[in-house]
Design a protein around this motif. Structure first.
Motif, PDB file in Angstrom:
ATOM      1  N   LEU A 118       0.813  -1.216   0.000  1.00 36.96           N
ATOM      2  CA  LEU A 118       0.000   0.000   0.000  1.00 36.96           C
ATOM      3  C   LEU A 118       0.843   1.262   0.000  1.00 36.96           C
ATOM      4  CD1 LEU A 118      -2.861  -1.019   2.422  1.00 36.96           C
ATOM      5  CD2 LEU A 118      -3.047  -0.547  -0.025  1.00 36.96           C
ATOM      6  N   LEU A 119       1.886   1.268   0.803  1.00 36.60           N
ATOM      7  CA  LEU A 119       2.673   2.487   0.943  1.00 36.60           C
ATOM      8  C   LEU A 119       3.664   2.679  -0.194  1.00 36.60           C
ATOM      9  CD1 LEU A 119       3.246   2.429   4.790  1.00 36.60           C
ATOM     10  CD2 LEU A 119       1.528   3.697   3.487  1.00 36.60           C
ATOM     11  N   THR A 120       4.249   1.603  -0.685  1.00 38.85           N
ATOM     12  CA  THR A 120       5.254   1.774  -1.728  1.00 38.85           C
ATOM     13  C   THR A 120       4.651   1.750  -3.119  1.00 38.85           C
ATOM     14  OG1 THR A 120       5.792  -0.584  -1.732  1.00 38.85           O
ATOM     15  CG2 THR A 120       7.128   0.842  -0.332  1.00 38.85           C
ATOM     16  N   VAL A 121       3.890   0.728  -3.443  1.00 44.13           N
ATOM     17  CA  VAL A 121       3.375   0.619  -4.803  1.00 44.13           C
ATOM     18  C   VAL A 121       2.203   1.570  -5.025  1.00 44.13           C
ATOM     19  CG1 VAL A 121       2.325  -0.919  -6.513  1.00 44.13           C
ATOM     20  CG2 VAL A 121       4.152  -1.761  -5.039  1.00 44.13           C
ATOM     21  N   ILE A 122       1.185   1.484  -4.180  1.00 45.05           N
ATOM     22  CA  ILE A 122      -0.021   2.261  -4.442  1.00 45.05           C
ATOM     23  C   ILE A 122       0.183   3.748  -4.168  1.00 45.05           C
ATOM     24  CG2 ILE A 122      -2.445   2.557  -3.821  1.00 45.05           C
ATOM     25  CD1 ILE A 122      -2.556  -0.508  -3.517  1.00 45.05           C
ATOM     26  N   ARG A 123       0.633   4.110  -2.962  1.00 45.80           N
ATOM     27  CA  ARG A 123       0.863   5.532  -2.689  1.00 45.80           C
ATOM     28  C   ARG A 123       2.053   6.047  -3.481  1.00 45.80           C
ATOM     29  NH1 ARG A 123      -3.574   4.911  -1.079  1.00 45.80           N
ATOM     30  NH2 ARG A 123      -3.699   5.685  -3.167  1.00 45.80           N
ATOM     31  N   GLY A 124       3.061   5.217  -3.670  1.00 43.80           N
ATOM     32  CA  GLY A 124       4.212   5.629  -4.477  1.00 43.80           C
ATOM     33  C   GLY A 124       3.815   5.940  -5.910  1.00 43.80           C
ATOM     34  N   SER A 125       2.899   5.153  -6.467  1.00 39.14           N
ATOM     35  CA  SER A 125       2.410   5.424  -7.821  1.00 39.14           C
ATOM     36  C   SER A 125       1.683   6.754  -7.880  1.00 39.14           C
ATOM     37  CB  SER A 125       1.468   4.309  -8.286  1.00 39.14           C
ATOM     38  OG  SER A 125       2.165   3.107  -8.475  1.00 39.14           O
ATOM     39  N   ASP A 126       0.952   7.083  -6.812  1.00 40.52           N
ATOM     40  CA  ASP A 126       0.297   8.389  -6.758  1.00 40.52           C
ATOM     41  C   ASP A 126       1.328   9.509  -6.861  1.00 40.52           C
ATOM     42  OD1 ASP A 126      -2.298   7.517  -6.521  1.00 40.52           O
ATOM     43  OD2 ASP A 126      -2.418   7.818  -4.360  1.00 40.52           O
ATOM     44  N   VAL A 127       2.375   9.388  -6.078  1.00 42.09           N
ATOM     45  CA  VAL A 127       3.361  10.464  -6.007  1.00 42.09           C
ATOM     46  C   VAL A 127       4.141  10.593  -7.302  1.00 42.09           C
ATOM     47  CG1 VAL A 127       5.437  11.270  -4.818  1.00 42.09           C
ATOM     48  CG2 VAL A 127       3.533  10.335  -3.494  1.00 42.09           C
ATOM     49  N   VAL A 128       4.785   9.525  -7.739  1.00 42.09           N
ATOM     50  CA  VAL A 128       5.619   9.646  -8.937  1.00 42.09           C
ATOM     51  C   VAL A 128       4.779   9.742 -10.200  1.00 42.09           C
ATOM     52  CG1 VAL A 128       7.653   8.596  -7.893  1.00 42.09           C
ATOM     53  CG2 VAL A 128       6.079   7.164  -9.150  1.00 42.09           C
ATOM     54  N   GLY A 129       3.579   9.160 -10.194  1.00 42.03           N
ATOM     55  CA  GLY A 129       2.695   9.296 -11.350  1.00 42.03           C
ATOM     56  C   GLY A 129       2.231  10.723 -11.533  1.00 42.03           C
ATOM     57  N   ALA A 130       2.022  11.417 -10.441  1.00 43.09           N
ATOM     58  CA  ALA A 130       1.584  12.811 -10.516  1.00 43.09           C
ATOM     59  C   ALA A 130       2.654  13.719 -11.117  1.00 43.09           C
ATOM     60  CB  ALA A 130       1.207  13.317  -9.127  1.00 43.09           C
ATOM     61  N   TYR A 131       3.887  13.261 -11.087  1.00 45.20           N
ATOM     62  CA  TYR A 131       4.979  14.080 -11.618  1.00 45.20           C
ATOM     63  C   TYR A 131       5.453  13.612 -12.982  1.00 45.20           C
ATOM     64  CZ  TYR A 131       4.877  16.414  -7.224  1.00 45.20           C
ATOM     65  OH  TYR A 131       4.447  17.130  -6.145  1.00 45.20           O
ATOM     66  N   GLY A 132       4.602  12.875 -13.682  1.00 47.27           N
ATOM     67  CA  GLY A 132       4.852  12.611 -15.084  1.00 47.27           C
ATOM     68  C   GLY A 132       5.495  11.287 -15.453  1.00 47.27           C
ATOM     69  N   HIS A 133       5.736  10.401 -14.490  1.00 48.11           N
ATOM     70  CA  HIS A 133       6.270   9.102 -14.888  1.00 48.11           C
ATOM     71  C   HIS A 133       5.212   8.365 -15.694  1.00 48.11           C
ATOM     72  CE1 HIS A 133      10.082   9.098 -12.689  1.00 48.11           C
ATOM     73  NE2 HIS A 133       9.442   9.891 -11.847  1.00 48.11           N
ATOM     74  N   SER A 134       5.652   7.686 -16.715  1.00 49.19           N
ATOM     75  CA  SER A 134       4.725   7.041 -17.640  1.00 49.19           C
ATOM     76  C   SER A 134       4.033   5.846 -16.991  1.00 49.19           C
ATOM     77  CB  SER A 134       5.476   6.570 -18.879  1.00 49.19           C
ATOM     78  OG  SER A 134       6.300   5.454 -18.553  1.00 49.19           O
ATOM     79  N   PRO A 135       2.844   5.512 -17.493  1.00 50.09           N
ATOM     80  CA  PRO A 135       2.173   4.305 -17.012  1.00 50.09           C
ATOM     81  C   PRO A 135       3.032   3.053 -17.203  1.00 50.09           C
ATOM     82  CG  PRO A 135       0.632   5.660 -18.231  1.00 50.09           C
ATOM     83  CD  PRO A 135       1.999   6.275 -18.414  1.00 50.09           C
ATOM     84  N   ALA A 136       3.816   3.025 -18.261  1.00 53.08           N
ATOM     85  CA  ALA A 136       4.692   1.863 -18.484  1.00 53.08           C
ATOM     86  C   ALA A 136       5.732   1.755 -17.372  1.00 53.08           C
ATOM     87  CB  ALA A 136       5.377   1.967 -19.843  1.00 53.08           C
ATOM     88  N   ARG A 137       6.284   2.878 -16.966  1.00 54.52           N
ATOM     89  CA  ARG A 137       7.278   2.872 -15.884  1.00 54.52           C
ATOM     90  C   ARG A 137       6.628   2.461 -14.558  1.00 54.52           C
ATOM     91  NH1 ARG A 137      11.888   1.583 -14.231  1.00 54.52           N
ATOM     92  NH2 ARG A 137      12.862   2.968 -12.754  1.00 54.52           N
TER      93      ARG A 137
END
Length: 155
Positions: A118-137
């Motif tokens: 929950l903290l690394t994958v899910i919340r981490g995806s929120d954080v780095v996804g919000a800053y433009g990392h691609s869905p593939a990454r």
């Protein structure tokens, strides 16, 4: 008005995770995998909620509110803690089911694994996804985390 919107959001989030992750021990690992991948494309609120086209907009409203208001508003804190507890419990129960099925090491702590995911994958995806990392990454990161789940030792 904002508090009601947040309460509704938390309720929907808290209802979807148990439904998505519950089921027979067989298939638990696959359900967990699907849940993680769904989270890469935005908060999994319901099967009928499609991934958001803008990952920054898909960041978890609950997490945003908890960060902004959670330390100053007791009701936000209560709602956030209750929702996180439901989601964490659903993930931990899915891990336990995968353990019973022999897919995850039975000696691994399911609650620790739930927090990790929950903290690394899910919340981490929120954080780095919000800053433009691609869905593939983001998918690659989720797949790597999933692959690192402890598997049973051959004895």
């Amino acid at each position: 008005m904002l508090l009601q919107a947040m309460a509704d959001y938390f309720a929907r989030l808290g209802q979807f995770a148990p439904k998505a992750l519950a089921g027979p021990d067989e298939g638990a690992l696959e359900r967990l995998h699907a849940y993680l991948l769904r989270a890469v494309h935005g908060v999994p609120l319901a099967a009928d909620v499609p991934p958001a086209p803008d990952r920054a907009a898909a960041a978890c409203f609950a997490a945003k509110m908890a960060l902004e208001l959670g330390t100053s508003d007791p009701e936000v804190t209560r709602l956030a803690n209750a929702c996180f507890s439901v989601v964490r419990t659903a993930v931990a129960e899915c891990v336990r089911a995968a353990q019973r099925n022999g897919d995850i090491d039975p000696d691994a702590d399911p609650d620790d694994l739930a927090y990790l995911l929950l903290l690394t994958v899910i919340r981490g995806s929120d954080v780095v996804g919000a800053y433009g990392h691609s869905p593939a990454r983001l998918t690659s990161i989720a797949e790597s985390a999933f692959a690192l789940l402890p598997r049973p030792r051959h004895r």
